[in-house]
Design an enzyme around this catalytic site. Structure first.
Site: not given
Ligand code: E4P
Length: 219
Positions: A88
């Site tokens: 990522k």
């Molecule tokens: C994406 O991969 C992030 O980990 C995640 O979906 C962020 O979600 P949030 O905005 O609820 O923290």
């Protein structure tokens, strides 16, 4: 449509896996911190544990580095952990360069922190395997997160990009349903969002009636 869960909690991942509809896991440094996982070795071990639970599913592991050289080094280490690791990478200039590097090396990537169609286009051009537009976080700042999903799905459909649209920051069942309607390839959300899809009062009352009728018929 693939269902990923957005957590680093092993119990939740196991529960989602046992439900039989889990296609993968996304994590981020905040989610790892929430589980109290500290230090590179423990973090890497935790990713390996997640991969073991998810079996064939993809597991996004986020780099902490923010420079090209460091992202390459960290990403290669992460990719070596397990064949299902997807590196990522944040949507920054060096991140785009790193995604292109990983693409050329056959290392899969998830371009994260995407908040605009232009960013999603760049991620696809660089060869990201997944692009992660954050639906909920856009809603948080009074911007329509789902509209961005629609725009990206629409743009990608004009071309032959292999990049899958991974709707991230999906916070409730209607986000998920709308992402499905819009043709997102993947959603990632807490397990509670997936299990809430089970609920309907007519299912509960219908089942109660079937069971009581059955019981009466057997008296
Ligand atoms: C994406 O991969 C992030 O980990 C995640 O979906 C962020 O979600 P949030 O905005 O609820 O923290």
């Amino acid at each position: 449509m693939k269902f990923f869960i957005d957590t680093a909690n092993l119990k939740e991942i196991q529960e989602a896996y046992e439900l039989g509809v889990l296609d993968g896991v996304t994590t981020n440094p905040s989610l790892m911190a929430k589980e109290g996982i500290k230090g590179k070795n423990n973090i890497f071990k935790h990713y390996a544990n997640i991969c073991e639970i998810v079996k064939d599913g993809d597991v996004s592991a986020e780099v902490i580095a923010t420079t090209y050289e460091e992202m390459i080094k960290e990403g290669e280490e992460l990719a070596d952990l397990h064949e299902n690791i997807v590196v990522k990478v944040p949507m920054i200039k060096d991140g785009i360069r790193a995604i292109k590097y990983f693409y050329d090396k056959d290392i899969r990537t998830n371009c994260t922190l995407v908040f605009s169609a232009g960013q999603a286009l760049l991620a696809a051009k660089a060869g990201a395997s997944y692009v992660s537009p954050f639906v909920g976080r856009l809603d948080d700042v009074s911007t329509d997160g789902l509209q961005l999903i629609e725009q990206i799905v629409d743009i990608y459909s004009n071309y032959d990009f292999d990049t899958e649209v991974l709707a991230a920051s999906v916070r409730h069942p209607m986000h998920l349903i709308k992402c499905a309607e819009l043709g997102a390839d993947v959603v990632t959300c807490p397990l509670s969002v997936i299990t809430s899809l089970l609920n309907h009062p007519l299912t509960d009352s219908g089942l109660a009636k079937f069971l009581s009728d059955y019981k009466k018929s057997q008296e």
